[in-house]
Write an enzyme that holds these catalytic residues in place. Structure first.
Site, PDB file in Angstrom:
ATOM      1  N   LYS A   1      17.587  -1.733  -3.668  1.00 59.39           N
ATOM      2  CA  LYS A   1      18.142  -1.951  -5.029  1.00 59.39           C
ATOM      3  C   LYS A   1      19.072  -0.834  -5.478  1.00 59.39           C
ATOM      4  O   LYS A   1      20.013  -1.062  -6.224  1.00 59.39           O
ATOM      5  CB  LYS A   1      17.006  -2.131  -6.033  1.00 59.39           C
ATOM      6  CG  LYS A   1      16.053  -0.957  -6.085  1.00 59.39           C
ATOM      7  CD  LYS A   1      14.631  -1.356  -6.253  1.00 59.39           C
ATOM      8  CE  LYS A   1      13.758  -0.201  -5.797  1.00 59.39           C
ATOM      9  NZ  LYS A   1      12.356  -0.432  -5.892  1.00 59.39           N
TER      10      LYS A   1
ATOM     11  N   GLU B   1      18.385 -10.524  -1.733  1.00 64.33           N
ATOM     12  CA  GLU B   1      17.322 -11.237  -2.458  1.00 64.33           C
ATOM     13  C   GLU B   1      16.140 -10.317  -2.782  1.00 64.33           C
ATOM     14  O   GLU B   1      15.556 -10.384  -3.870  1.00 64.33           O
ATOM     15  CB  GLU B   1      16.837 -12.421  -1.607  1.00 64.33           C
ATOM     16  CG  GLU B   1      15.758 -13.264  -2.250  1.00 64.33           C
ATOM     17  CD  GLU B   1      16.200 -13.842  -3.576  1.00 64.33           C
ATOM     18  OE1 GLU B   1      16.998 -14.764  -3.577  1.00 64.33           O
ATOM     19  OE2 GLU B   1      15.745 -13.358  -4.644  1.00 64.33           O
TER      20      GLU B   1
ATOM     21  N   VAL C   1      15.435  -7.342  -6.079  1.00 71.22           N
ATOM     22  CA  VAL C   1      14.865  -7.547  -7.423  1.00 71.22           C
ATOM     23  C   VAL C   1      13.681  -8.497  -7.306  1.00 71.22           C
ATOM     24  O   VAL C   1      13.791  -9.578  -6.716  1.00 71.22           O
ATOM     25  CB  VAL C   1      15.902  -8.161  -8.396  1.00 71.22           C
ATOM     26  CG1 VAL C   1      15.280  -8.374  -9.776  1.00 71.22           C
ATOM     27  CG2 VAL C   1      17.137  -7.292  -8.503  1.00 71.22           C
TER      28      VAL C   1
ATOM     29  N   GLY D   1      10.988  -8.290  -5.564  1.00 74.09           N
ATOM     30  CA  GLY D   1      10.339  -8.376  -4.242  1.00 74.09           C
ATOM     31  C   GLY D   1      10.501  -9.748  -3.620  1.00 74.09           C
ATOM     32  O   GLY D   1      11.600 -10.175  -3.283  1.00 74.09           O
TER      33      GLY D   1
ATOM     34  N   ILE E   1      10.122 -12.687  -5.029  1.00 70.54           N
ATOM     35  CA  ILE E   1      10.486 -13.779  -5.948  1.00 70.54           C
ATOM     36  C   ILE E   1      11.932 -14.202  -5.697  1.00 70.54           C
ATOM     37  O   ILE E   1      12.839 -13.361  -5.735  1.00 70.54           O
ATOM     38  CB  ILE E   1      10.348 -13.338  -7.432  1.00 70.54           C
ATOM     39  CG1 ILE E   1       8.943 -12.813  -7.717  1.00 70.54           C
ATOM     40  CG2 ILE E   1      10.707 -14.477  -8.373  1.00 70.54           C
ATOM     41  CD1 ILE E   1       8.791 -12.170  -9.097  1.00 70.54           C
TER      42      ILE E   1
ATOM     43  N   GLY F   1      -2.186   3.665  -3.764  1.00 76.68           N
ATOM     44  CA  GLY F   1      -0.906   3.394  -3.098  1.00 76.68           C
ATOM     45  C   GLY F   1      -0.005   2.463  -3.897  1.00 76.68           C
ATOM     46  O   GLY F   1       1.029   2.027  -3.399  1.00 76.68           O
TER      47      GLY F   1
ATOM     48  N   GLU G   1       4.107   5.629  -6.454  1.00 81.47           N
ATOM     49  CA  GLU G   1       4.625   6.674  -5.564  1.00 81.47           C
ATOM     50  C   GLU G   1       4.052   8.024  -5.983  1.00 81.47           C
ATOM     51  O   GLU G   1       3.673   8.212  -7.138  1.00 81.47           O
ATOM     52  CB  GLU G   1       6.159   6.761  -5.729  1.00 81.47           C
ATOM     53  CG  GLU G   1       6.903   5.483  -5.542  1.00 81.47           C
ATOM     54  CD  GLU G   1       7.149   5.151  -4.087  1.00 81.47           C
ATOM     55  OE1 GLU G   1       6.998   6.055  -3.248  1.00 81.47           O
ATOM     56  OE2 GLU G   1       7.472   3.987  -3.804  1.00 81.47           O
TER      57      GLU G   1
ATOM     58  N   LYS H   1      17.251  -2.897 -11.559  1.00 82.27           N
ATOM     59  CA  LYS H   1      17.051  -4.323 -11.295  1.00 82.27           C
ATOM     60  C   LYS H   1      17.706  -5.190 -12.374  1.00 82.27           C
ATOM     61  O   LYS H   1      18.344  -6.202 -12.062  1.00 82.27           O
ATOM     62  CB  LYS H   1      15.552  -4.611 -11.175  1.00 82.27           C
ATOM     63  CG  LYS H   1      14.941  -3.976  -9.925  1.00 82.27           C
ATOM     64  CD  LYS H   1      13.433  -4.042  -9.955  1.00 82.27           C
ATOM     65  CE  LYS H   1      12.808  -3.472  -8.691  1.00 82.27           C
ATOM     66  NZ  LYS H   1      11.364  -3.260  -8.804  1.00 82.27           N
TER      67      LYS H   1
ATOM     68  N   GLY I   1       5.539  -4.903  -2.266  1.00 79.73           N
ATOM     69  CA  GLY I   1       4.608  -5.105  -1.145  1.00 79.73           C
ATOM     70  C   GLY I   1       5.361  -5.421   0.118  1.00 79.73           C
ATOM     71  O   GLY I   1       6.423  -6.064   0.098  1.00 79.73           O
TER      72      GLY I   1
END
Ligand code: HSE
Length: 401
Positions: free
Chosen positions: A100, A124, A127, A129, A131, A182, A185, A200, A297
């Site tokens: 991103k 894709e 933004v 992940g 979706i 996790g 960060e 985003k 993820g």
């Protein structure tokens, strides 16, 4: 056979290889050809990894191989990802990414280079992940004039806010737990200060409005000032608090902002909890549509990159249309936008509040010694002028209707 290469064998890069290998047969069917990972670029060696024989350390091997038609860039950051992406596109290789930061900074330029070289720069996964929101904006929503995009665009902060709300836990406590698990960060600044959501919403706004929206022009506020007392008031009002990235077109003016917002149950984003993301898009014919799913993820993000790779592999030599002009979109000052405000003040100033914020809805007894209220709708500027009349504003959170 369509040969592909993956740049970066970290979380997303290894996820891309895993998605291709796990669903190889279905992917081949949809590609209408066989998709084959020929190289994985990384500085490290991966002894014992099932694909260690594909690892290369020299990017030239990939760039100079005419067999490689599609490249997945999963390195993150601007450099060397920018240089490698440009080289690949100039060589006519399509590039698909989840990066991103790079898309926000150079997406428009990289798409232009792709078009000039009959290939694609697709993003894709950058933004939301997994979706499918970018493809949706570029295809299904093309008949629409989009006048509002509102999104929960950051999983880490949505997780933190959800835990603060459901467990009554303090911000720092939840952040620590999120880091241990996790979800956050070790350096969580980009998430908690809203910078990630800002990148985003800049990408989504550029696609929705067709002109370049610069993240640096977007007013951005994170969640570090939100407390459990704010949640106690939200509960009293039957509301919740979410970090939203939004851009709106009102009477021909464009506004964009990232900030925590009070949401009431009638808002479709109200029940989007934990690490999930959702994007609510309003079009002039269609009204609202909402896109929900895993915003981060390894495998959801990788799946979105692979979907772009399949598209590229199926349409070699063809560039997909995408409206994102180089011209900069002029954003109006957020001070001119109108909304309601949730405000907490010392209870000694209640009478003044009833007069200055006439028509506000008050809540008392939530936190000792103070009152909270939701103001009528007004501009940010008007709110600032009124707020200046009080000794102290304990907190203010904007309301999204
Ligand atoms: N840090 C990001 C998030 C990762 O929490 O949503 C996905 O962009």
């Amino acid at each position: 056979m369509v040969k592909v290469a993956v740049l970066g064998y970290g979380t997303v890069g290894s996820g891309i290889v895993e998605v291709i290998k796990t669903n190889q047969e279905a992917i081949n069917q949809k590609t209408e050809d066989e998709m084959d990972v020929k190289y994985i670029l990384d500085l490290r060696d991966f002894p014992g990894d099932p694909y260690e024989n594909l690892i290369v350390h020299d990017v030239d091997v990939i760039m100079n191989d005419p067999d490689v038609k599609v490249v997945a860039e999963a390195m993150g950051g601007v450099e060397p990802a920018y240089t490698f992406t440009k080289r690949a596109l100039l060589a006519g290789k399509s590039v698909c990414t989840s990066n991103k930061e790079l898309v926000e900074k150079h997406g428009q330029e990289l798409m232009t280079i792709a078009r000039e070289n009959q290939c694609n720069y697709l993003f894709e996964a950058s933004v939301g992940g997994g979706i499918p929101i970018i493809r949706t904006l570029n295809t299904a929503l093309t008949p629409e004039k989009i006048d509002a995009i509102t999104g929960i665009l950051n999983g880490t902060t949505n997780y933190i806010l959800t835990k603060m709300e459901t467990e009554g836990a303090d911000f720092n406590e939840v952040l620590k737990k999120a880091q241990e698990m996790g979800y956050a960060e070790r350096n969580p600044e980009a998430d908690i200060e809203g910078y990630d959501a800002c990148r985003k919403i800049a990408i989504l706004s550029s696609l929705a409005f067709g002109k370049n929206v610069d993240a640096a022009d977007i007013y951005t506020e994170g969640i570090t000032k939100i407390t459990t007392n704010d949640f106690a008031y939200a509960k009293k009002f039957g509301a919740t608090i979410k970090l939203l990235g939004m851009s709106k077109m009102i009477d021909g003016k464009y506004f964009a902002m990232v900030s925590p917002f009070i949401l009431f149950p009638k808002n479709p984003l109200f029940s989007v909890s934990d690490v999930f993301n959702a994007i609510l898009v309003h079009g002039n014919n269609l009204g609202n549509t909402m896109y929900y799913g895993a915003g981060a993820g390894k495998l959801p993000t990788a799946s979105a990159v692979v979907s772009d790779m399949i598209d590229c592999a199926r349409h070699l030599g063809k560039t997909f249309p995408c409206r994102w002009d180089a011209e900069k979109l002029q954003l109006s000052s957020f001070e001119d936008s109108s909304k309601r405000f949730f405000v907490r003040i010392d209870c000694a100033e209640k009478v003044k509040a009833e007069s200055v914020f006439a028509g506000a809805e008050f809540a008392e007894g939530v936190v000792e010694g103070e009152i909270g209220f939701v103001s009528p709708a007004m501009s940010e500027k008007e709110y600032q002028e009124k707020a200046a009349q009080f000794d102290k504003i304990i907190s203010m959170i904007r309301v999204e209707e």
